[in-house]
Design a protein around this motif. Structure first.
Motif, mmCIF file in Angstrom:
data_model
loop_
_atom_site.group_PDB
_atom_site.id
_atom_site.type_symbol
_atom_site.label_atom_id
_atom_site.label_comp_id
_atom_site.label_asym_id
_atom_site.label_seq_id
_atom_site.Cartn_x
_atom_site.Cartn_y
_atom_site.Cartn_z
ATOM 1 N N GLY A 227 0.787 -1.225 0.000
ATOM 2 C CA GLY A 227 0.000 0.000 0.000
ATOM 3 C C GLY A 227 0.821 1.278 0.000
ATOM 4 N N TYR A 228 2.131 1.140 -0.134
ATOM 5 C CA TYR A 228 3.037 2.291 -0.190
ATOM 6 C C TYR A 228 4.048 2.057 -1.296
ATOM 7 N N LEU A 229 4.547 3.142 -1.849
ATOM 8 C CA LEU A 229 5.679 3.054 -2.768
ATOM 9 C C LEU A 229 6.921 3.471 -2.008
ATOM 10 N N ASP A 230 7.993 2.731 -2.246
ATOM 11 C CA ASP A 230 9.281 3.083 -1.658
ATOM 12 C C ASP A 230 10.374 2.748 -2.670
ATOM 13 N N LEU B 279 9.693 11.402 -7.214
ATOM 14 C CA LEU B 279 8.423 11.158 -6.535
ATOM 15 C C LEU B 279 8.574 11.364 -5.031
ATOM 16 N N TYR B 280 9.615 10.808 -4.471
ATOM 17 C CA TYR B 280 9.868 10.941 -3.039
ATOM 18 C C TYR B 280 9.985 12.415 -2.646
ATOM 19 N N GLU B 281 10.753 13.158 -3.425
ATOM 20 C CA GLU B 281 10.953 14.577 -3.115
ATOM 21 C C GLU B 281 9.657 15.376 -3.240
ATOM 22 N N ALA B 282 8.873 15.074 -4.266
ATOM 23 C CA ALA B 282 7.664 15.860 -4.521
ATOM 24 C C ALA B 282 6.457 15.408 -3.703
ATOM 25 N N ALA B 283 6.382 14.127 -3.384
ATOM 26 C CA ALA B 283 5.131 13.606 -2.829
ATOM 27 C C ALA B 283 5.193 13.168 -1.370
ATOM 28 N N ASP B 284 6.356 12.835 -0.855
ATOM 29 C CA ASP B 284 6.423 12.346 0.528
ATOM 30 C C ASP B 284 6.273 13.519 1.495
ATOM 31 N N THR B 285 5.050 13.958 1.658
ATOM 32 C CA THR B 285 4.795 15.164 2.449
ATOM 33 C C THR B 285 4.987 14.971 3.948
ATOM 34 N N ASN B 286 4.877 13.739 4.414
ATOM 35 C CA ASN B 286 5.048 13.519 5.860
ATOM 36 C C ASN B 286 6.447 13.030 6.226
ATOM 37 N N GLY B 287 7.336 12.889 5.245
ATOM 38 C CA GLY B 287 8.732 12.552 5.509
ATOM 39 C C GLY B 287 8.983 11.159 6.048
ATOM 40 N N ASP B 288 8.079 10.207 5.774
ATOM 41 C CA ASP B 288 8.261 8.854 6.307
ATOM 42 C C ASP B 288 9.025 7.919 5.371
ATOM 43 N N GLY B 289 9.482 8.438 4.221
ATOM 44 C CA GLY B 289 10.231 7.602 3.288
ATOM 45 C C GLY B 289 9.346 6.711 2.437
ATOM 46 N N ALA C 275 -2.218 14.024 -4.490
ATOM 47 C CA ALA C 275 -2.005 15.426 -4.133
ATOM 48 C C ALA C 275 -1.036 16.120 -5.088
ATOM 49 N N MET C 276 -0.191 15.362 -5.752
ATOM 50 C CA MET C 276 0.792 15.981 -6.646
ATOM 51 C C MET C 276 0.387 15.952 -8.119
ATOM 52 N N VAL C 277 -0.813 15.451 -8.423
ATOM 53 C CA VAL C 277 -1.227 15.294 -9.812
ATOM 54 C C VAL C 277 -1.212 16.622 -10.580
ATOM 55 N N ASP C 278 -1.476 17.720 -9.920
ATOM 56 C CA ASP C 278 -1.478 19.019 -10.598
ATOM 57 C C ASP C 278 -0.084 19.442 -11.052
ATOM 58 N N ARG C 279 0.953 18.842 -10.504
ATOM 59 C CA ARG C 279 2.329 19.175 -10.890
ATOM 60 C C ARG C 279 2.797 18.425 -12.136
ATOM 61 N N LEU C 280 2.089 17.376 -12.515
ATOM 62 C CA LEU C 280 2.540 16.545 -13.633
ATOM 63 C C LEU C 280 2.718 17.317 -14.941
ATOM 64 N N PRO C 281 1.822 18.234 -15.318
ATOM 65 C CA PRO C 281 2.057 18.970 -16.565
ATOM 66 C C PRO C 281 3.369 19.761 -16.565
#
Length: 188
Positions: A23-26, A64-74, A83-89
């Protein structure tokens, strides 16, 4: 904010990449992805291409880690992806650079075009398992010539990652979408 269509599409991507199903990407999920791509015949036979494929796949984890890991859990969960879908363009250049590497990896015979069979392998490597591709190639073969040129593939790859329009053929590049998703229906 991700539309229902984007949620559906990105959920499929997430499931394809979540190699251990936790359920997570790492980083290990992206290592497994790089390993899948590395087993393609052309990649396995070409150390330079293999290194480039690995750099691209692991580079996407870093981005992805830099842009999306908002809680810093790795770890990156589905909500962080959405939440980051708007940044894709804004990432179109990185997406098209990736398309070039993926094209070379999939173009097994090096003829500068992707056949129906090579496309099937793309879908299966993407999903990490055998996948029914019946009718998919017809959706993505933009000029109907029986092959995907590098230009066609690049446009389709960008649409797959960036498009919010269910009518864009690139949404099917990595496998068929369910009919409700193709129509952009809510609740998919």
């Amino acid at each position: 904010m991700a539309s229902e269509f984007q949620r559906y599409k990105l959920t499929g991507m997430f499931q394809a990449f979540d190699a251990d199903g936790n359920g997570y990407l790492d980083q290990e999920d992206f290592r497994a992805l790089a390993d899948r791509w590395g087993r393609l015949p052309r990649v396995a036979a070409d150390p330079e291409l293999a290194a480039r494929v690995e750099r691209v796949m692991l580079g996407w984890w870093d981005a992805l880690y830099e842009a999306a890991d908002t809680n810093g859990d790795g770890l990156v969960d589905m909500d962080e992806i959405l939440a980051m879908v708007d940044r894709l363009p804004e990432m179109r250049e990185a997406v098209t650079t990736t398309a070039d590497t993926v094209f070379e990896a999939i173009d097994e015979n090096g003829d500068g075009r992707i056949s129906r069979e090579e496309h099937r392998r793309l879908v299966e490597v993407w999903n990490g398992r055998p996948t029914d591709t019946t009718g998919v190639f017809e959706l993505v073969d933009l000029d109907g010539d029986g092959f995907l040129s590098r230009a066609e593939f690049t446009e389709l790859w960008a649409q797959f990652w960036i498009s919010a329009d269910p009518a864009d053929p690139g949404n099917h590049l990595c496998g068929a979408l369910a009919p409700a998703a193709r129509q952009g229906a809510a609740g998919v």
